[in-house]
Motif scaffolding. Structure first.
Motif, PDB file in Angstrom:
ATOM      1  N   ALA A 132      45.491  27.638  -9.378  1.00  0.00           N
ATOM      2  CA  ALA A 132      45.920  28.965  -8.910  1.00  0.00           C
ATOM      3  C   ALA A 132      47.099  28.849  -7.953  1.00  0.00           C
ATOM      4  CB  ALA A 132      44.753  29.670  -8.222  1.00  0.00           C
ATOM      5  N   ALA A 133      47.097  27.785  -7.155  1.00  0.00           N
ATOM      6  CA  ALA A 133      48.173  27.615  -6.168  1.00  0.00           C
ATOM      7  C   ALA A 133      49.422  27.004  -6.792  1.00  0.00           C
ATOM      8  CB  ALA A 133      47.681  26.736  -5.021  1.00  0.00           C
ATOM      9  N   TYR A 167      51.488  40.551 -17.385  1.00  0.00           N
ATOM     10  CA  TYR A 167      51.294  40.890 -15.979  1.00  0.00           C
ATOM     11  C   TYR A 167      50.778  39.664 -15.228  1.00  0.00           C
ATOM     12  CZ  TYR A 167      49.639  43.088 -11.742  1.00  0.00           C
ATOM     13  OH  TYR A 167      49.431  43.418 -10.430  1.00  0.00           O
ATOM     14  N   ARG A 193      47.296  35.436  -6.200  1.00  0.00           N
ATOM     15  CA  ARG A 193      45.944  35.153  -5.718  1.00  0.00           C
ATOM     16  C   ARG A 193      45.758  35.790  -4.340  1.00  0.00           C
ATOM     17  NH1 ARG A 193      43.960  29.048  -4.822  1.00  0.00           N
ATOM     18  NH2 ARG A 193      45.681  29.085  -3.366  1.00  0.00           N
ATOM     19  N   PHE A 225      34.429  23.973   0.388  1.00  0.00           N
ATOM     20  CA  PHE A 225      35.580  23.100   0.128  1.00  0.00           C
ATOM     21  C   PHE A 225      36.596  23.210   1.279  1.00  0.00           C
ATOM     22  CE2 PHE A 225      40.023  23.453  -1.374  1.00  0.00           C
ATOM     23  CZ  PHE A 225      40.278  22.108  -1.557  1.00  0.00           C
ATOM     24  N   TYR A 233      33.877  27.596  -2.629  1.00  0.00           N
ATOM     25  CA  TYR A 233      35.266  27.524  -2.143  1.00  0.00           C
ATOM     26  C   TYR A 233      35.274  27.418  -0.611  1.00  0.00           C
ATOM     27  CZ  TYR A 233      36.875  29.193  -6.754  1.00  0.00           C
ATOM     28  OH  TYR A 233      37.142  29.335  -8.088  1.00  0.00           O
ATOM     29  N   GLU A 242      47.311  34.813 -21.442  1.00  0.00           N
ATOM     30  CA  GLU A 242      48.214  33.883 -22.136  1.00  0.00           C
ATOM     31  C   GLU A 242      47.843  32.429 -21.817  1.00  0.00           C
ATOM     32  OE1 GLU A 242      52.774  34.547 -22.812  1.00  0.00           O
ATOM     33  OE2 GLU A 242      52.479  33.422 -20.975  1.00  0.00           O
ATOM     34  N   GLU A 268      34.619  23.231  -8.813  1.00  0.00           N
ATOM     35  CA  GLU A 268      34.169  24.495  -9.411  1.00  0.00           C
ATOM     36  C   GLU A 268      34.378  24.497 -10.933  1.00  0.00           C
ATOM     37  OE1 GLU A 268      32.447  26.453  -7.759  1.00  0.00           O
ATOM     38  OE2 GLU A 268      32.385  28.336  -8.848  1.00  0.00           O
ATOM     39  N   THR A 277      41.980  18.217  -5.805  1.00  0.00           N
ATOM     40  CA  THR A 277      41.361  17.966  -4.496  1.00  0.00           C
ATOM     41  C   THR A 277      39.837  17.973  -4.603  1.00  0.00           C
ATOM     42  OG1 THR A 277      41.587  20.311  -4.022  1.00  0.00           O
ATOM     43  CG2 THR A 277      43.259  18.866  -3.105  1.00  0.00           C
ATOM     44  N   PHE A 278      39.339  17.962  -5.808  1.00  0.00           N
ATOM     45  CA  PHE A 278      37.909  17.869  -6.091  1.00  0.00           C
ATOM     46  C   PHE A 278      37.110  19.013  -5.455  1.00  0.00           C
ATOM     47  CE2 PHE A 278      34.292  14.526  -6.737  1.00  0.00           C
ATOM     48  CZ  PHE A 278      33.746  15.369  -7.686  1.00  0.00           C
ATOM     49  N   VAL A 279      37.525  20.211  -5.772  1.00  0.00           N
ATOM     50  CA  VAL A 279      36.716  21.378  -5.376  1.00  0.00           C
ATOM     51  C   VAL A 279      35.425  21.360  -6.210  1.00  0.00           C
ATOM     52  CG1 VAL A 279      36.693  23.893  -5.198  1.00  0.00           C
ATOM     53  CG2 VAL A 279      38.831  22.645  -4.873  1.00  0.00           C
ATOM     54  N   PRO A 313      48.506  34.828 -16.873  1.00  0.00           N
ATOM     55  CA  PRO A 313      49.187  36.108 -17.077  1.00  0.00           C
ATOM     56  C   PRO A 313      48.402  36.964 -18.086  1.00  0.00           C
ATOM     57  CG  PRO A 313      50.685  34.242 -17.393  1.00  0.00           C
ATOM     58  CD  PRO A 313      49.314  33.677 -17.317  1.00  0.00           C
ATOM     59  N   ILE A 314      48.313  38.266 -17.797  1.00  0.00           N
ATOM     60  CA  ILE A 314      47.569  39.166 -18.686  1.00  0.00           C
ATOM     61  C   ILE A 314      48.521  39.700 -19.752  1.00  0.00           C
ATOM     62  CG2 ILE A 314      46.175  41.274 -18.825  1.00  0.00           C
ATOM     63  CD1 ILE A 314      45.622  40.905 -15.788  1.00  0.00           C
ATOM     64  N   SER A 367      40.481  28.926 -14.752  1.00  0.00           N
ATOM     65  CA  SER A 367      40.309  30.152 -13.972  1.00  0.00           C
ATOM     66  C   SER A 367      39.588  29.878 -12.664  1.00  0.00           C
ATOM     67  CB  SER A 367      39.493  31.167 -14.773  1.00  0.00           C
ATOM     68  OG  SER A 367      40.304  31.770 -15.729  1.00  0.00           O
ATOM     69  N   ALA A 368      38.730  28.848 -12.659  1.00  0.00           N
ATOM     70  CA  ALA A 368      37.944  28.539 -11.464  1.00  0.00           C
ATOM     71  C   ALA A 368      38.691  27.619 -10.504  1.00  0.00           C
ATOM     72  CB  ALA A 368      36.633  27.881 -11.873  1.00  0.00           C
ATOM     73  N   CYS A 369      39.784  27.021 -10.967  1.00  0.00           N
ATOM     74  CA  CYS A 369      40.442  25.963 -10.192  1.00  0.00           C
ATOM     75  C   CYS A 369      41.424  26.538  -9.159  1.00  0.00           C
ATOM     76  CB  CYS A 369      41.186  25.014 -11.136  1.00  0.00           C
ATOM     77  SG  CYS A 369      42.096  23.736 -10.270  1.00  0.00           S
ATOM     78  N   PRO A 370      41.126  26.413  -7.851  1.00  0.00           N
ATOM     79  CA  PRO A 370      42.049  26.938  -6.850  1.00  0.00           C
ATOM     80  C   PRO A 370      43.356  26.149  -6.778  1.00  0.00           C
ATOM     81  CG  PRO A 370      40.111  25.992  -5.783  1.00  0.00           C
ATOM     82  CD  PRO A 370      39.904  25.855  -7.252  1.00  0.00           C
TER      83      PRO A 370
END
Lengths: 249, 131
Positions: free
Chosen positions: A164-165, B7, B11, B25, B22, A106, A211, A207-209, A98-99, A158-161
């Protein structure tokens, strides 16, 4: 050194004022020895004092100044303006967080997760002070040295999808730091930590991306640490299933 | 004083197209699903064999039709991506230490790929009597 001009496109967000973040452009002079953080500081000092971002050491140690620079996750003190490809230097706050304001995000969620994995030496019983310090061989230190380099910059999150999910995922840095203490010969909290990490929201979500390890500015390799934690957690589980309680160490 | 909320952004749907790693992957994950699906095809082939010569021949003819051959090549491509990226991941993580220090990942990757090729050649030889 000859001065040149460069355009900085910086993501701005003022809470309570802006409905959504937007870009603001600044044209600034720069020299070849200036890093992106120097450019941001120039803007704050000379053009727009309302621009907000974190920074401290300017030498890749404090981990405060992470951002997305032209889509690449970097410490802004670690990338020269002349290295940035493209017509402008576009600086975004780190994704997946969150910004709070402009480039400041944050980290409260991470700090809670970090506390959960006990990032400190856990002892069953401390030996008396009179017996001296806990000695380690160079090999003992080498076992955890790589993970101990983590500066909590959060670029890996930040790089971890996966993060993010599902933001309940314990994530790369907290896992790497847990692994760092598990590998420490002075520590006795491995079993406790593995119990905390080997859950639905823990290491098994990874899941071992990979990144996270690519973007890490200190080569900590959190992805490798998580895979090693999976092996340790599996061994622990098998021991609990197969070895009678009285036979376990 | 009012509390201003941070904010939170969503994604974007095409996140996996923004970074080649990505994308690789995602290809690895799709390759995993296709590997399982192809296993089902092989099981169905076994069932047709059990049903008798005409059922088996019909299925064999279907497998050899141009659209299915094309699809098989696409599946094969994804399975290759899955296998190679899996060996690459294994080399990077090296959860089982065979040497005192982890091997350089490129070296470990090369070793696993060479072993994979050797095992494949042995399997081909055992089943078909040669390449």
């Amino acid at each position: 050194m000859a001065e040149k001009d460069v355009v900085f496109r910086v993501k701005r967000y003022r809470p309570g004022h802006d409905a959504a973040p937007h870009y603001q452009e600044y044209r600034i002079p720069y020299t070849d020895d200036m890093v992106v953080l120097d450019g941001l500081n120039y803007i704050k000092d000379q053009i727009d004092p309302t621009l907000t971002f974190r920074w401290s050491c300017r030498m890749g140690i404090c981990g405060s100044c992470g951002a997305s620079v032209n889509g690449k996750l970097r410490l802004t003190c670690g990338i020269f303006i002349k290295e940035v490809r493209g017509r402008a230097v576009t600086v975004d706050p780190m994704p997946n967080f969150p910004i709070l304001k402009d480039l400041v995000v944050e980290f409260d969620d991470f700090l809670r997760k970090l506390q959960d994995v006990k990032p400190y030496i856990v002892r069953g019983e401390e030996k008396p002070l009179a017996e001296g310090e806990y000695l380690q061989t160079p090999e003992d230190v080498e076992a955890y040295r790589q993970q101990s380099m983590c500066i909590n910059c959060m670029l890996c999150y930040s790089a971890c999808p996966v993060f993010a999910a599902s933001d309940h995922f314990v994530g790369p840095a907290a896992s790497a730091l847990a692994y760092r203490y598990i590998r420490d010969s002075r520590d006795e909290g491995a079993d406790e930590r593995l119990g905390i990490l080997s859950t639905k929201t823990g290491i098994w979500e990874c899941t071992f991306v990979g990144e996270c390890s690519v973007v890490c500015p200190k080569d900590v390799d959190p992805a490798g640490a998580i895979q090693n934690l999976k092996v340790l957690a599996s061994i622990r589980q098998m021991r609990e299933l197969l070895v009678p309680k009285w036979a376990r160490r | 004083m009012p509390r201003f909320l941070p904010y939170t952004s969503k994604r974007p749907a095409g996140w996996w197209l923004r970074n080649p790693r990505y994308l690789l992957f995602q290809a690895r994950e799709v390759g995993g699903i296709l590997t399982a699906a192809y296993g089902l095809v092989l099981l169905y082939q076994l069932r047709q064999f059990h049903r008798g010569p005409s059922a088996f021949e019909w299925f064999q003819a279907m497998l050899q039709s141009p659209p299915v051959v094309l699809l098989t090549f696409v599946v094969f491509g994804f399975i290759m991506v899955h296998a190679l990226t899996w060996f690459q991941s294994l080399a990077r993580a090296q959860p089982v230490a065979l040497t005192k220090r982890p091997m350089p990942w490129r070296q470990a990757f090369a070793v696993t790929v060479v072993l994979w090729i050797l095992v494949s050649v042995v399997v081909l030889y055992l089943f078909f009597g040669g390449l």
